[in-house]
Motif scaffolding. Structure first.
Motif, PDB file in Angstrom:
ATOM      1  N   TYR A   1       0.902  -1.372  -0.094  1.00 50.93           N
ATOM      2  CA  TYR A   1      -0.118   0.027   0.087  1.00 50.93           C
ATOM      3  C   TYR A   1       0.661   1.108   0.096  1.00 50.93           C
ATOM      4  O   TYR A   1       0.684   2.258  -0.778  1.00 50.93           O
ATOM      5  N   HIS A   2       1.824   1.237   0.844  1.00 53.17           N
ATOM      6  CA  HIS A   2       2.829   2.452   0.814  1.00 53.17           C
ATOM      7  C   HIS A   2       3.637   2.715  -0.478  1.00 53.17           C
ATOM      8  O   HIS A   2       3.878   3.764  -0.791  1.00 53.17           O
ATOM      9  N   PHE A   3       3.747   1.629  -1.085  1.00 56.34           N
ATOM     10  CA  PHE A   3       4.629   1.670  -2.477  1.00 56.34           C
ATOM     11  C   PHE A   3       3.514   2.335  -3.316  1.00 56.34           C
ATOM     12  O   PHE A   3       3.831   3.109  -4.190  1.00 56.34           O
ATOM     13  N   LEU A   4       2.196   1.830  -3.568  1.00 63.69           N
ATOM     14  CA  LEU A   4       1.289   2.463  -4.121  1.00 63.69           C
ATOM     15  C   LEU A   4       1.312   4.000  -4.105  1.00 63.69           C
ATOM     16  O   LEU A   4       1.276   4.820  -4.873  1.00 63.69           O
ATOM     17  N   TYR A   5       1.136   4.273  -2.613  1.00 59.98           N
ATOM     18  CA  TYR A   5       0.928   5.946  -2.220  1.00 59.98           C
ATOM     19  C   TYR A   5       2.406   6.619  -2.842  1.00 59.98           C
ATOM     20  O   TYR A   5       2.194   7.794  -3.117  1.00 59.98           O
ATOM     21  N   ASP A   6       3.677   5.981  -2.605  1.00 62.90           N
ATOM     22  CA  ASP A   6       4.616   6.738  -3.070  1.00 62.90           C
ATOM     23  C   ASP A   6       4.751   6.772  -4.596  1.00 62.90           C
ATOM     24  O   ASP A   6       4.964   7.966  -4.928  1.00 62.90           O
ATOM     25  N   LEU A   7       4.032   6.112  -5.220  1.00 58.52           N
ATOM     26  CA  LEU A   7       3.953   6.299  -6.758  1.00 58.52           C
ATOM     27  C   LEU A   7       2.923   7.287  -7.086  1.00 58.52           C
ATOM     28  O   LEU A   7       3.086   7.967  -7.979  1.00 58.52           O
TER      29      LEU A   7
ATOM     30  N   LEU B   1       2.610   9.783  -5.118  1.00 60.76           N
ATOM     31  CA  LEU B   1       3.309  10.983  -4.681  1.00 60.76           C
ATOM     32  C   LEU B   1       4.186  11.600  -5.876  1.00 60.76           C
ATOM     33  O   LEU B   1       4.372  12.726  -6.152  1.00 60.76           O
ATOM     34  N   PHE B   2       5.003  10.386  -6.447  1.00 55.76           N
ATOM     35  CA  PHE B   2       5.694  10.937  -7.735  1.00 55.76           C
ATOM     36  C   PHE B   2       5.221  11.032  -8.898  1.00 55.76           C
ATOM     37  O   PHE B   2       5.832  11.329  -9.882  1.00 55.76           O
ATOM     38  N   GLY B   3       3.844  10.936  -8.864  1.00 58.03           N
ATOM     39  CA  GLY B   3       3.154  11.062 -10.369  1.00 58.03           C
ATOM     40  C   GLY B   3       3.104   9.924 -11.083  1.00 58.03           C
ATOM     41  O   GLY B   3       2.590  10.083 -12.265  1.00 58.03           O
ATOM     42  N   VAL B   4       3.520   9.063 -10.694  1.00 54.77           N
ATOM     43  CA  VAL B   4       3.396   7.575 -11.635  1.00 54.77           C
ATOM     44  C   VAL B   4       1.799   7.112 -11.732  1.00 54.77           C
ATOM     45  O   VAL B   4       1.879   6.754 -12.827  1.00 54.77           O
ATOM     46  N   ILE B   5       1.386   7.099 -10.747  1.00 53.90           N
ATOM     47  CA  ILE B   5      -0.091   6.658 -10.840  1.00 53.90           C
ATOM     48  C   ILE B   5      -1.045   7.784 -10.467  1.00 53.90           C
ATOM     49  O   ILE B   5      -0.482   8.733  -9.754  1.00 53.90           O
ATOM     50  N   SER B   6      -2.162   7.893 -10.838  1.00 54.32           N
ATOM     51  CA  SER B   6      -3.062   8.785 -10.600  1.00 54.32           C
ATOM     52  C   SER B   6      -3.919   8.485  -9.163  1.00 54.32           C
ATOM     53  O   SER B   6      -3.871   7.581  -8.773  1.00 54.32           O
TER      54      SER B   6
ATOM     55  N   ILE C   1      14.353   6.462  -8.818  1.00 61.87           N
ATOM     56  CA  ILE C   1      13.957   6.112 -10.167  1.00 61.87           C
ATOM     57  C   ILE C   1      13.365   7.313 -10.989  1.00 61.87           C
ATOM     58  O   ILE C   1      13.822   7.746 -12.136  1.00 61.87           O
ATOM     59  N   TRP C   2      12.395   8.237 -10.208  1.00 69.30           N
ATOM     60  CA  TRP C   2      11.628   8.880 -10.824  1.00 69.30           C
ATOM     61  C   TRP C   2      12.211  10.588 -10.434  1.00 69.30           C
ATOM     62  O   TRP C   2      11.515  11.501 -11.431  1.00 69.30           O
ATOM     63  N   GLU C   3      13.134  10.941  -9.794  1.00 73.44           N
ATOM     64  CA  GLU C   3      13.595  12.125  -9.418  1.00 73.44           C
ATOM     65  C   GLU C   3      14.803  12.444  -9.492  1.00 73.44           C
ATOM     66  O   GLU C   3      15.414  13.506  -9.691  1.00 73.44           O
ATOM     67  N   ARG C   4      15.837  11.353  -9.499  1.00 76.68           N
ATOM     68  CA  ARG C   4      17.136  11.572  -9.526  1.00 76.68           C
ATOM     69  C   ARG C   4      17.672  12.392 -10.724  1.00 76.68           C
ATOM     70  O   ARG C   4      17.166  12.115 -11.974  1.00 76.68           O
TER      71      ARG C   4
END
Length: 230
Positions: free
Chosen positions: A21-27, A29-34, A227-230
């Motif tokens: 669940y927290h991984f989905l939440y992080d995704l 936050l980083f705009g990977v999922i809506s 992965i998504w901000e570096r």
């Protein structure tokens, strides 16, 4: 009482559900999922399964703790540490899972272990379940003007918390767990599964759940950042 290892397996599974669940939440936050994907029933099921399991298991085993008051204080302080860290990350955490569990352990130690008794009748968990449903609805639909009632499930209109599990309704699951915990001695003698020895690889996370709970979200967040901000 000897450790019931099947409960450690259950708690290990709860940690995996929470991490998912927290991984989905992080995704999110980083705009990977809506937001719509984050709000999918599957995500809600992961959250409910994880938190509900933590509450029930903690209630079931609290009476076997050597010092539930000290344990509760440690868990609550860990919750405050999470609040502090998340504050510096720009996210609010007001009365999350650890705050709830720590408070319920302390209340158990002060009122039950100190001499009080929980009702033994089957009506007790049924009433607790009813209170859970009613207060869950109130928590979602009733707003108050004060911030002092946040731990009890009454929030103000501008309220936000990335992790929020107030005493009502979620503490009712802990109370149900305490009731079932009172039956463990009886059922352990009659249910072979409760006596079974299980390989350490399946119980490790359950035995070290607090440390893993504190560590997993920073690790997952760091992976997403690389992965998504570096």
């Amino acid at each position: 009482m000897k450790r019931i290892e099947v409960l450690d397996v259950w708690r290990s599974l709860a940690i995996l559900l929470m991490a998912a669940y927290h991984f989905l939440y992080d995704l999110y936050l980083f705009g990977v999922i809506s937001y719509e994907q984050m709000s999918h029933p599957l995500a809600f099921s992961l959250r409910l399964g994880a938190v509900g399991s933590f509450m029930l298991i903690s209630g079931m085993v609290v009476r076997f703790s050597k010092n539930s008051l000290c344990r509760g204080a440690i868990v609550f302080c860990c919750g405050m540490l999470v609040t502090l860290v998340m504050h510096f990350m720009g996210m609010a955490v007001q009365f999350g899972v650890l705050h709830n569990l720590g408070t319920m352990m302390i209340l158990y130690s002060l009122f039950i272990r100190a001499g009080g008794r929980l009702p033994k009748g089957i009506w007790f968990p049924i009433v607790c379940a009813g209170i859970f449903v009613i207060t869950y609805y109130i928590n979602q639909n009733v707003f108050v003007e004060t911030k002092l009632l946040v731990p009890f499930g009454l929030i103000y209109e501008e309220f936000y918390s990335a992790d929020y599990y107030p005493l009502l309704p979620w503490g009712m699951l802990f109370a149900i767990g305490v009731w079932f915990g009172g039956k463990l001695d009886f059922w352990r003698e009659r249910v072979p599964l409760l006596q079974r020895k299980i390989r350490p690889m399946y119980t490790f996370m359950g035995r070290h759940s607090l440390i893993i709970y504190l560590a997993h979200q920073p690790v997952l967040y760091g992976i997403c950042w690389l992965i998504w901000e570096r």
